[in-house]
Motif scaffolding. Structure first.
Motif, PDB file in Angstrom:
ATOM      1  N   GLY A 180       0.781  -1.223   0.000  1.00 59.60           N
ATOM      2  CA  GLY A 180       0.000   0.000   0.000  1.00 59.60           C
ATOM      3  C   GLY A 180       0.812   1.271   0.000  1.00 59.60           C
ATOM      4  N   ASP A 181       2.130   1.160   0.228  1.00 57.02           N
ATOM      5  CA  ASP A 181       2.980   2.346   0.320  1.00 57.02           C
ATOM      6  C   ASP A 181       3.838   2.565  -0.922  1.00 57.02           C
ATOM      7  N   TYR A 182       4.366   1.484  -1.475  1.00 57.11           N
ATOM      8  CA  TYR A 182       5.288   1.600  -2.603  1.00 57.11           C
ATOM      9  C   TYR A 182       5.000   0.516  -3.644  1.00 57.11           C
ATOM     10  N   ARG A 183       5.461   0.826  -4.863  1.00 60.11           N
ATOM     11  CA  ARG A 183       5.498  -0.170  -5.927  1.00 60.11           C
ATOM     12  C   ARG A 183       6.925  -0.205  -6.462  1.00 60.11           C
ATOM     13  N   HIS A 184       7.646  -1.244  -6.134  1.00 60.57           N
ATOM     14  CA  HIS A 184       9.026  -1.392  -6.593  1.00 60.57           C
ATOM     15  C   HIS A 184       9.042  -2.245  -7.864  1.00 60.57           C
ATOM     16  N   TYR A 185       9.652  -1.726  -8.917  1.00 54.19           N
ATOM     17  CA  TYR A 185       9.892  -2.499 -10.134  1.00 54.19           C
ATOM     18  C   TYR A 185      11.413  -2.596 -10.277  1.00 54.19           C
ATOM     19  N   HIS A 186      11.931  -3.812 -10.289  1.00 54.22           N
ATOM     20  CA  HIS A 186      13.373  -3.962 -10.189  1.00 54.22           C
ATOM     21  C   HIS A 186      13.920  -4.992 -11.165  1.00 54.22           C
ATOM     22  N   SER A 187      15.166  -4.803 -11.505  1.00 61.34           N
ATOM     23  CA  SER A 187      15.881  -5.736 -12.372  1.00 61.34           C
ATOM     24  C   SER A 187      17.301  -5.884 -11.836  1.00 61.34           C
ATOM     25  N   SER A 188      17.752  -7.119 -11.694  1.00 60.18           N
ATOM     26  CA  SER A 188      19.089  -7.386 -11.154  1.00 60.18           C
ATOM     27  C   SER A 188      19.884  -8.255 -12.120  1.00 60.18           C
ATOM     28  N   LEU A 189      21.179  -8.030 -12.141  1.00 56.59           N
ATOM     29  CA  LEU A 189      22.074  -8.814 -12.988  1.00 56.59           C
ATOM     30  C   LEU A 189      23.344  -9.112 -12.213  1.00 56.59           C
ATOM     31  N   ARG A 215       6.146 -14.148  -4.241  1.00 53.03           N
ATOM     32  CA  ARG A 215       6.508 -13.893  -2.851  1.00 53.03           C
ATOM     33  C   ARG A 215       5.343 -13.244  -2.116  1.00 53.03           C
ATOM     34  N   ALA A 216       5.230 -13.556  -0.859  1.00 52.79           N
ATOM     35  CA  ALA A 216       4.251 -12.894   0.005  1.00 52.79           C
ATOM     36  C   ALA A 216       4.892 -12.714   1.372  1.00 52.79           C
ATOM     37  N   SER A 217       4.669 -11.552   1.982  1.00 53.44           N
ATOM     38  CA  SER A 217       5.260 -11.298   3.294  1.00 53.44           C
ATOM     39  C   SER A 217       4.343 -10.404   4.115  1.00 53.44           C
ATOM     40  N   TYR A 218       4.510 -10.518   5.418  1.00 52.76           N
ATOM     41  CA  TYR A 218       3.768  -9.685   6.365  1.00 52.76           C
ATOM     42  C   TYR A 218       4.801  -8.868   7.117  1.00 52.76           C
ATOM     43  N   GLU A 219       4.803  -7.552   6.867  1.00 52.63           N
ATOM     44  CA  GLU A 219       5.879  -6.698   7.329  1.00 52.63           C
ATOM     45  C   GLU A 219       5.370  -5.588   8.244  1.00 52.63           C
ATOM     46  N   ARG A 220       6.239  -5.155   9.136  1.00 49.61           N
ATOM     47  CA  ARG A 220       5.948  -4.097  10.115  1.00 49.61           C
ATOM     48  C   ARG A 220       4.815  -4.482  11.057  1.00 49.61           C
ATOM     49  N   GLY A 221       4.381  -5.727  11.030  1.00 47.39           N
ATOM     50  CA  GLY A 221       3.304  -6.177  11.894  1.00 47.39           C
ATOM     51  C   GLY A 221       1.942  -5.712  11.442  1.00 47.39           C
ATOM     52  N   ASN A 222       1.848  -5.117  10.227  1.00 48.62           N
ATOM     53  CA  ASN A 222       0.546  -4.608   9.799  1.00 48.62           C
ATOM     54  C   ASN A 222       0.382  -4.495   8.276  1.00 48.62           C
ATOM     55  N   TRP A 245       0.741  -6.231   4.346  1.00 44.56           N
ATOM     56  CA  TRP A 245       0.970  -7.346   3.427  1.00 44.56           C
ATOM     57  C   TRP A 245       1.706  -6.830   2.198  1.00 44.56           C
ATOM     58  N   THR A 246       2.688  -7.579   1.760  1.00 44.43           N
ATOM     59  CA  THR A 246       3.466  -7.227   0.573  1.00 44.43           C
ATOM     60  C   THR A 246       3.509  -8.435  -0.356  1.00 44.43           C
ATOM     61  N   LEU A 247       3.246  -8.197  -1.631  1.00 43.69           N
ATOM     62  CA  LEU A 247       3.257  -9.261  -2.638  1.00 43.69           C
ATOM     63  C   LEU A 247       4.274  -8.929  -3.720  1.00 43.69           C
ATOM     64  N   GLY A 248       4.827  -9.954  -4.330  1.00 42.75           N
ATOM     65  CA  GLY A 248       5.800  -9.721  -5.393  1.00 42.75           C
ATOM     66  C   GLY A 248       6.028 -10.943  -6.243  1.00 42.75           C
ATOM     67  N   PHE A 249       6.728 -10.747  -7.339  1.00 43.65           N
ATOM     68  CA  PHE A 249       7.098 -11.863  -8.210  1.00 43.65           C
ATOM     69  C   PHE A 249       8.451 -11.556  -8.845  1.00 43.65           C
ATOM     70  N   THR A 250       9.109 -12.604  -9.318  1.00 40.79           N
ATOM     71  CA  THR A 250      10.394 -12.471 -10.009  1.00 40.79           C
ATOM     72  C   THR A 250      10.416 -13.422 -11.190  1.00 40.79           C
ATOM     73  N   LEU A 251      10.856 -12.940 -12.325  1.00 43.27           N
ATOM     74  CA  LEU A 251      11.133 -13.768 -13.494  1.00 43.27           C
ATOM     75  C   LEU A 251      12.636 -13.720 -13.736  1.00 43.27           C
ATOM     76  N   LYS A 252      13.227 -14.849 -14.086  1.00 44.52           N
ATOM     77  CA  LYS A 252      14.675 -14.833 -14.205  1.00 44.52           C
ATOM     78  C   LYS A 252      15.167 -15.836 -15.246  1.00 44.52           C
ATOM     79  N   THR A 253      16.379 -15.596 -15.684  1.00 38.96           N
ATOM     80  CA  THR A 253      17.090 -16.511 -16.562  1.00 38.96           C
ATOM     81  C   THR A 253      18.569 -16.349 -16.254  1.00 38.96           C
ATOM     82  N   ASN A 254      19.416 -17.072 -16.956  1.00 39.73           N
ATOM     83  CA  ASN A 254      20.852 -16.930 -16.741  1.00 39.73           C
ATOM     84  C   ASN A 254      21.532 -16.736 -18.086  1.00 39.73           C
ATOM     85  N   PHE A 255      22.194 -15.592 -18.243  1.00 35.96           N
ATOM     86  CA  PHE A 255      22.828 -15.263 -19.513  1.00 35.96           C
ATOM     87  C   PHE A 255      24.020 -16.160 -19.825  1.00 35.96           C
TER      88      PHE A 255
END
Length: 722
Positions: A65-74, A264-271, A273-283
């Motif tokens: 409810g506070d942020y929307r993180h869109y991320h990419s890691s290599l 992913r699903a997590s319960y953070e700060r005691g109040n 809910w945070t949801l997320g997903f990751t798609l990945k491959t290996n170059f």
């Protein structure tokens, strides 16, 4: 007494034998690191000391409810992880100026890096040091040192954090100086700069956590002690919203879908809910499955005179089987020389094997085969093959026989013998998809256009080509890009921010139409000169010279151009007036009516074990907006042939003159076509993205790059410019 001592000794030995079993992974499902909420290997809010396998590339999103993180890691190196992140704040707009950003959510751009200091051993934990938001606006910036130790199905982490991650202040810090313990959380210029003076300052806290791999392979569980108290979060300080923390402990679960992704699903700060997903491959491990023309079996023929061999059939086989197209074959009874372009195999060793086999089966009595590779009708390398030695390889006369045993890479020589056949054509046509995109801008989070380019060329002589291309815009949303002189007052010439007029307002447009002359001086100097409509936005004349010694890991080049901006409202017109009126925004703007631009460029490929398969490119010169400075570009080539790169251009423009972002920067991935196709190909698709479109630090987009054309001069080099 001796009996008791013996019993204690036996018990001690039993415990010592049991300890390795506790720490041994072989009795449990293999542990695989997962991504954090912010991107990059970690728990949820906190990082770990772990890094991913080299070459792993992931994209994902984390939403609450506070942020929307869109991320990419290599994972660029075994020891270096890089993460790019865009964070939207749904409770705040991009700016208070509705004409500038409308109802676009505030978007923060951040870059994270993590360096692994050492790998895990039996006694030592895997330990890393990292910086979050290294070049952002300070929303989430912080630093950490984390160590992780694997024991059975558990992976334990402990660490120390500074800045955003350490605001709980359970270790060190003075909250009387502010919620950030006196740390400077402002940002330099217009954001995007590296503010190293505040690294490892401010609040300091310890954190920890554990990830548990359950007996059910797809599921792992996480728990962490959060070192942040969220009292100085951007949402809290810039709006009326609060982010209360009812508990410093966060818990979560990750469900993996094989090796390609997870949720992913997590319960953070005691109040929360945070949801997320990751798609990945290996170059590194991306593999190709080709339906390819097989290498012919070794079938030696009775030797013939060169004049009696069917060279047209040989040329056809060299094209279809070995990939040497537009070939000319010179031959006598001593040598055979094939001069052509290699458009099929990125692995030149495979091309050499196939080419040598075809020549060995032709019936020639030649003792030497020469494969001369050309690009744009310019010879770049000559691979000389000892025919007698190759016949031993083809006949498998010794263990480990390999075509490399018979080849020597040399500078191209004038071919010996008579021209037996010429299959080269003076014309060519091509089609390619195009994607242009910008992420995190004020007008819309994601701006893009996708289209198709069709090109054709004709060689007037062996050195002079006339060619062009037409771009068809299939779909775009650049109509939203109503770039005005922004509130920060930037007023550069509009060399790139006129993109909407060129793309959205022109569905079909001549992208390139130019005359190009190529030549070569000596063994190592390549030159080109060109003139015409050089790219979508600019026309003019120019030239390039490149010094690139054979087998050298460095090269030096220079390009010089004089260009003027094309009029987007005219197919072939050029701007002659500098000041123009934009009826869409109701403002005047300036364009480029003629300027010199060009750069001196060094190319360097380190041959150090810690920096393998890198290309470092540094260019110094004048840019299209008449600013002067330097562009640094670093790219990494992975085992599959995928290349990932990043660049930054720092010029004499101040951050205020440049505008948001402070300086030009961007990222790209170059992907070999044959990763996605069933046939081998030497062609590539380049996908690039920029954090924000601005006019400073912009280079001319030239049709040809001499460095790319001469890649064969450095073994196993496939680096391509963006």
């Amino acid at each position: 007494m001796r009996s008791r001592i013996f019993q204690l000794s036996s018990l001690s030995l039993a415990l010592l034998h049991a300890l390795p079993a506790i720490a041994n992974d072989q009795n449990f499902t293999a542990f695989k690191p997962t991504q954090s909420d912010f991107g990059g290997v970690g728990l949820m809010q906190m990082p770990t000391g772990r890094v991913a396998p080299e070459g792993e590339f992931s994209v994902g999103a984390t939403i609450n409810g506070d942020y929307r993180h869109y991320h990419s890691s290599l994972q660029l190196m075994p020891w270096l992880e890089a993460t790019i992140r865009y964070t939207q704040v749904p409770d705040l707009y991009y700016s208070s100026d509705e004409s500038f950003s409308g109802d676009t959510y505030y978007t923060d751009k951040g870059i994270d890096v993590k360096l692994r200091l050492w790998e895990e051993t039996y006694w030592l934990p895997e330990t890393s040091i990292g910086i979050r938001d290294i070049g952002g606006t300070g929303l989430f910036d912080g630093e950490f040192i984390a160590a992780s130790k694997h024991i059975g199905p558990f992976d334990f982490t402990a660490g120390v954090a500074w800045g955003y991650m350490g605001n709980r202040v359970n270790l060190k810090g003075d909250t009387s100086l502010g919620a950030d313990c006196g740390r400077d959380t402002s940002f330099k210029g217009k954001g995007g700069s590296f503010d190293y003076s505040r690294w490892f300052t401010g609040c300091m806290s310890v954190f920890g956590g554990v990830e548990y791999q359950t007996p059910w392979a797809p599921l792992s569980l996480k728990a962490e002690y959060d070192a942040n108290n969220y009292k100085s979060d951007f949402v809290v300080t810039r709006s009326d919203k609060e982010m209360p923390q009812d508990s410093p402990f966060n818990v979560g679960a990750v469900y993996r879908f094989g090796d390609w992704g997870d949720i992913r699903a997590s319960y953070e700060r005691g109040n929360t809910w945070t949801l997320g997903f990751t798609l990945k491959t290996n170059f590194n491990s991306l593999s190709q499955s080709w339906v390819d023309t097989p290498t012919p079996a070794y079938a030696p023929q009775p030797q013939k005179d060169a004049a009696d061999i069917d060279w047209e059939r040989v040329a056809d086989d060299l094209d279809k089987v070995a990939g040497y197209g537009n070939a000319k074959i010179y031959a006598d009874n001593e040598s055979v020389t094939v001069v052509g372009s290699q458009g099929k195999y990125r692995d030149r060793e495979l091309a050499h094997e196939k080419g040598a086999m075809i020549l060995a089966n032709s019936g020639t009595s030649a003792t030497q085969f020469n494969l001369v590779e050309q690009q744009a009708n310019q010879s770049t390398t000559q691979t000389t093959i000892d025919a007698a030695a190759y016949r031993k390889v083809a006949n498998q006369e010794y263990v480990g026989a390999n075509v490399k045993d018979t080849t020597t890479l040399v500078n191209p020589h004038s071919p010996r013998g008579m021209l037996q056949t010429d299959t080269s054509k003076p014309w060519s046509v091509s089609f390619s998809p195009n994607l242009q995109q910008s992420i995190g801008g004020s007008e819309d989070f994601y701006l893009f256009n996708i289209g198709v380019s069709g090109g054709a060329s004709y060689w007037l002589t062996d050195n002079i080509e006339f060619g062009g291309s037409v771009y068809v815009n299939l779909y775009d949303n650049y109509d939203k890009f109503l770039y005005d002189v922004p509130p920060d007052g930037t007023d550069l010439k509009r060399v790139r921010t006129l993109v909407r007029q060129y793309i959205s307002d022109n569905r079909v447009r001549v992208g390139n139409l130019q005359l190009t002359a190529f030549d070569k001086f000596g063994d190592s100097v390549y030159v080109q000169a060109y003139g015409g409509y050089l790219e979508t936005m600019f026309a003019g004349v120019g030239g390039e010279v490149l010094y690139r010694p054979l087998n050298s890991n460095w090269a030096l080049g220079m390009d010089v151009n004089y260009v003027a901006q094309r009029d987007p409202n005219s197919e072939f017109g050029i701007f002659t007036e500098e000041v123009h009126y934009d009826p869409t925004t109701g403002r005047y703007y300036r364009v480029q009516t003629g300027t010199p631009t060009g750069h001196l460029t060094t190319y360097y490929r380190p041959e150090w074990s810690w920096f393998d398969d890198l290309l470092i490119k540094a260019s110094v010169g004048q840019y299209l907006a008449e600013d002067k400075g330097m562009t640094l570009e670093i790219s990494k080539q992975f085992d599959s042939g995928v290349i990932a790169g990043a660049y930054m251009a720092k010029t004499n423009l101040s951050a205020e003159e440049f505008g948001e972002g402070s300086f030009n920067k961007g990222f790209y991935v170059s992907i070999p076509f044959d990763i996605f196709t069933v046939k081998p190909s030497a062609s590539r698709a380049v996908i690039g993205w920029t954090p924000i479109s601005r006019d400073g630090g912009q280079m001319l987009g030239r049709k040809y790059s001499l460095y790319d054309m001469t890649n064969a001069r450095y073994p196993n080099s496939e680096f391509t410019n963006r």
